[in-house]
Design a protein around this motif. Structure first.
Motif, PDB file in Angstrom:
ATOM      1  N   THR A 139     -10.048  -0.533  -1.978  1.00  0.00           N
ATOM      2  CA  THR A 139     -10.097   0.461  -0.911  1.00  0.00           C
ATOM      3  C   THR A 139      -9.133   1.613  -1.209  1.00  0.00           C
ATOM      4  OG1 THR A 139      -8.452  -0.775   0.377  1.00  0.00           O
ATOM      5  CG2 THR A 139     -10.789  -1.206   0.837  1.00  0.00           C
ATOM      6  N   TYR A 140      -9.243   2.678  -0.393  1.00  0.00           N
ATOM      7  CA  TYR A 140      -8.563   3.939  -0.701  1.00  0.00           C
ATOM      8  C   TYR A 140      -7.829   4.502   0.515  1.00  0.00           C
ATOM      9  CZ  TYR A 140     -11.126   3.462  -4.954  1.00  0.00           C
ATOM     10  OH  TYR A 140     -11.588   2.953  -6.144  1.00  0.00           O
ATOM     11  N   GLY A 141      -6.935   5.452   0.212  1.00  0.00           N
ATOM     12  CA  GLY A 141      -6.135   6.075   1.257  1.00  0.00           C
ATOM     13  C   GLY A 141      -4.813   5.397   1.494  1.00  0.00           C
ATOM     14  N   HIS A 142      -4.290   4.728   0.471  1.00  0.00           N
ATOM     15  CA  HIS A 142      -3.008   4.019   0.600  1.00  0.00           C
ATOM     16  C   HIS A 142      -1.865   4.983   0.272  1.00  0.00           C
ATOM     17  CE1 HIS A 142      -5.098   0.220   1.186  1.00  0.00           C
ATOM     18  NE2 HIS A 142      -5.914   0.606   0.210  1.00  0.00           N
ATOM     19  N   PHE A 143      -1.627   5.893   1.205  1.00  0.00           N
ATOM     20  CA  PHE A 143      -0.647   6.955   1.013  1.00  0.00           C
ATOM     21  C   PHE A 143       0.765   6.386   0.842  1.00  0.00           C
ATOM     22  CE2 PHE A 143      -4.281   8.526   3.282  1.00  0.00           C
ATOM     23  CZ  PHE A 143      -4.512   9.784   2.752  1.00  0.00           C
ATOM     24  N   ALA A 144       1.074   5.319   1.591  1.00  0.00           N
ATOM     25  CA  ALA A 144       2.437   4.787   1.591  1.00  0.00           C
ATOM     26  C   ALA A 144       2.844   4.224   0.235  1.00  0.00           C
ATOM     27  CB  ALA A 144       2.577   3.702   2.664  1.00  0.00           C
ATOM     28  N   ARG A 145       1.892   3.796  -0.567  1.00  0.00           N
ATOM     29  CA  ARG A 145       2.237   3.262  -1.892  1.00  0.00           C
ATOM     30  C   ARG A 145       1.912   4.264  -2.994  1.00  0.00           C
ATOM     31  NH1 ARG A 145      -2.279  -1.471  -1.519  1.00  0.00           N
ATOM     32  NH2 ARG A 145      -4.040  -0.425  -2.529  1.00  0.00           N
ATOM     33  N   GLY A 146       1.842   5.525  -2.628  1.00  0.00           N
ATOM     34  CA  GLY A 146       1.653   6.575  -3.621  1.00  0.00           C
ATOM     35  C   GLY A 146       0.311   6.554  -4.295  1.00  0.00           C
ATOM     36  N   PHE A 147      -0.717   6.084  -3.595  1.00  0.00           N
ATOM     37  CA  PHE A 147      -2.094   6.047  -4.105  1.00  0.00           C
ATOM     38  C   PHE A 147      -2.249   5.110  -5.297  1.00  0.00           C
ATOM     39  CE2 PHE A 147      -1.507  10.204  -2.129  1.00  0.00           C
ATOM     40  CZ  PHE A 147      -2.552  10.215  -1.220  1.00  0.00           C
ATOM     41  N   ARG A 148      -1.349   4.169  -5.474  1.00  0.00           N
ATOM     42  CA  ARG A 148      -1.473   3.222  -6.588  1.00  0.00           C
ATOM     43  C   ARG A 148      -2.431   2.103  -6.228  1.00  0.00           C
ATOM     44  NH1 ARG A 148       3.637   5.155  -6.731  1.00  0.00           N
ATOM     45  NH2 ARG A 148       4.413   5.872  -8.765  1.00  0.00           N
ATOM     46  N   ASN A 149      -3.241   1.716  -7.192  1.00  0.00           N
ATOM     47  CA  ASN A 149      -4.195   0.624  -7.001  1.00  0.00           C
ATOM     48  C   ASN A 149      -3.557  -0.724  -7.329  1.00  0.00           C
ATOM     49  OD1 ASN A 149      -6.560   2.146  -6.384  1.00  0.00           O
ATOM     50  ND2 ASN A 149      -6.858   2.595  -8.557  1.00  0.00           N
ATOM     51  N   PRO A 150      -4.039  -1.793  -6.690  1.00  0.00           N
ATOM     52  CA  PRO A 150      -3.723  -3.129  -7.195  1.00  0.00           C
ATOM     53  C   PRO A 150      -4.575  -3.412  -8.431  1.00  0.00           C
ATOM     54  CG  PRO A 150      -5.260  -3.277  -5.366  1.00  0.00           C
ATOM     55  CD  PRO A 150      -4.900  -1.815  -5.500  1.00  0.00           C
ATOM     56  N   HIS A 151      -4.335  -4.554  -9.067  1.00  0.00           N
ATOM     57  CA  HIS A 151      -5.192  -4.946 -10.178  1.00  0.00           C
ATOM     58  C   HIS A 151      -6.618  -5.144  -9.668  1.00  0.00           C
ATOM     59  CE1 HIS A 151      -1.384  -6.800 -12.232  1.00  0.00           C
ATOM     60  NE2 HIS A 151      -1.355  -5.489 -12.180  1.00  0.00           N
ATOM     61  N   PHE A 152      -7.599  -4.867 -10.519  1.00  0.00           N
ATOM     62  CA  PHE A 152      -8.985  -4.946 -10.068  1.00  0.00           C
ATOM     63  C   PHE A 152      -9.907  -5.285 -11.224  1.00  0.00           C
ATOM     64  CE2 PHE A 152      -8.482  -0.576 -11.530  1.00  0.00           C
ATOM     65  CZ  PHE A 152      -9.647  -0.367 -12.253  1.00  0.00           C
ATOM     66  N   VAL A 153     -11.149  -5.627 -10.871  1.00  0.00           N
ATOM     67  CA  VAL A 153     -12.212  -5.826 -11.856  1.00  0.00           C
ATOM     68  C   VAL A 153     -13.450  -5.096 -11.354  1.00  0.00           C
ATOM     69  CG1 VAL A 153     -13.574  -7.461 -13.200  1.00  0.00           C
ATOM     70  CG2 VAL A 153     -11.284  -8.114 -12.403  1.00  0.00           C
ATOM     71  N   ALA A 154     -14.068  -4.316 -12.232  1.00  0.00           N
ATOM     72  CA  ALA A 154     -15.355  -3.681 -11.952  1.00  0.00           C
ATOM     73  C   ALA A 154     -16.444  -4.564 -12.550  1.00  0.00           C
ATOM     74  CB  ALA A 154     -15.401  -2.287 -12.568  1.00  0.00           C
ATOM     75  N   TRP A 155     -17.425  -4.913 -11.718  1.00  0.00           N
ATOM     76  CA  TRP A 155     -18.485  -5.837 -12.117  1.00  0.00           C
ATOM     77  C   TRP A 155     -19.845  -5.143 -12.097  1.00  0.00           C
ATOM     78  CZ3 TRP A 155     -16.510 -10.500 -13.509  1.00  0.00           C
ATOM     79  CH2 TRP A 155     -15.293 -10.907 -12.934  1.00  0.00           C
ATOM     80  N   GLY A 156     -20.715  -5.515 -13.022  1.00  0.00           N
ATOM     81  CA  GLY A 156     -22.063  -4.978 -13.015  1.00  0.00           C
ATOM     82  C   GLY A 156     -22.874  -5.438 -11.818  1.00  0.00           C
TER      83      GLY A 156
END
Length: 299
Positions: A264-281
């Protein structure tokens, strides 16, 4: 309508306000700026650029800044009043508070590869609403491949010539669909800076082939049915992934955190950093807590 130029000499068309929540209208309005940004990048790519270092020690070039300026100028005209969150603008000190809807812009995703002369960089534009990547556009200037989400909810690819000026309606669109994964022949795309944890996951999944590749083009190739997954356990920011996630999901795929929840998106408080993730087909083939968790292997 009069045609003008911005400070870097790129022509910009003054656009009337459009329904930017309509993907086809947004694409049509953005295409001139996307093409101009691509021309800027290819001009610098062919002759080379001076390299600077940002506060986080990541590299930046004049190509990053000039291309971003083109896109921000266009978006401010297309969607006046909507918050624009752009990588180099943030690096220069811009701050943003919570917004229900906003654009994420990475004008040159893959700067390190761009500097090294590798044609693995992209232009990423995403529209986020209520934490979800609702629209994505990714353009690969070296190959002139354009990937988008359209108004019918599907993902498409077209060739956007940097030498031409074809409008949206003149492009030859091909609908994208991810492929069903073959657990005995999985193909993964890896970040060129991928770490040991993602390598362990690929081993657990018995991945048949892992191809190193830069920028958000990894999402696009999975959406086009050319691979099955992309695991990223290193640091990324929201502008790196939002456009790719929108395109991949529209083609039948998914992008999840390690516990299987959508990114998800809009995590302003953590400086727009993503957690670890996997993109799946398609749907996730693994999530943390599974018996084959890479964490259990000491990754």
């Amino acid at each position: 309508m009069r045609r003008g130029q911005n400070s870097i000499g790129v022509s910009l068309q003054a656009n009337p306000e459009i329904d930017f929540t309509n993907p086809d209208a947004l694409i049509a309005a953005l295409l001139p700026a996307v093409r101009d940004a691509g021309r800027v990048e290819m001009a610098h790519f062919q002759k080379g650029v001076a390299i600077e270092q940002k506060a986080d020690r990541s590299p930046v070039t004049v190509a990053d800044r000039e291309a971003e300026a083109v896109l921000l100028t266009a978006l401010s005209r297309i969607a006046p009043g909507v918050q624009l969150v752009a990588e180099e603008d943030i690096a220069a000190g811009a701050t943003h508070g919570y917004a229900r809807r906003f654009f994420l812009i990475d004008a040159l995703d893959g700067t390190r590869l761009f500097i090294r002369g590798k044609p693995e960089f992209s232009i990423n534009v995403a529209y986020v609403e209520d934490g979800r990547a609702a629209f994505g556009l990714i353009f690969l200037p070296p190959s002139e491949r354009l990937f988008v989400t359209r108004s019918d909810g599907s993902a498409y690819e077209a060739r956007l010539s940097l030498a031409g000026d074809e409008a949206f309606s003149a492009l030859n669109w091909k609908k994208l669909e991810t492929r069903a994964p073959d657990r005995n022949a999985l193909v993964a795309f890896n970040s060129r800076s991928t770490g040991g944890a993602s390598a362990h996951l690929l081993a657990e999944l018995n991945v048949h082939e892992a191809r190193p590749l830069g920028s958000a083009m990894k999402f696009c190739l999975i959406a086009a049915g050319e691979g099955d997954l992309y695991a990223r356990f290193g640091e990324t920011c929201e502008w790196d992934t939002a456009a790719g996630q929108a395109i991949l999901e529209a083609a039948g795929g998914s992008v999840t955190t390690l516990d299987g929840k959508p990114l998800t998106y809009g995590h302003f408080a953590r400086g727009f950093r993503n957690p670890h993730f996997v993109a799946w087909g398609r749907q996730p083939l693994w999530r943390s807590g599974d018996e084959a968790s890479p964490n259990a292997r000491g990754a």
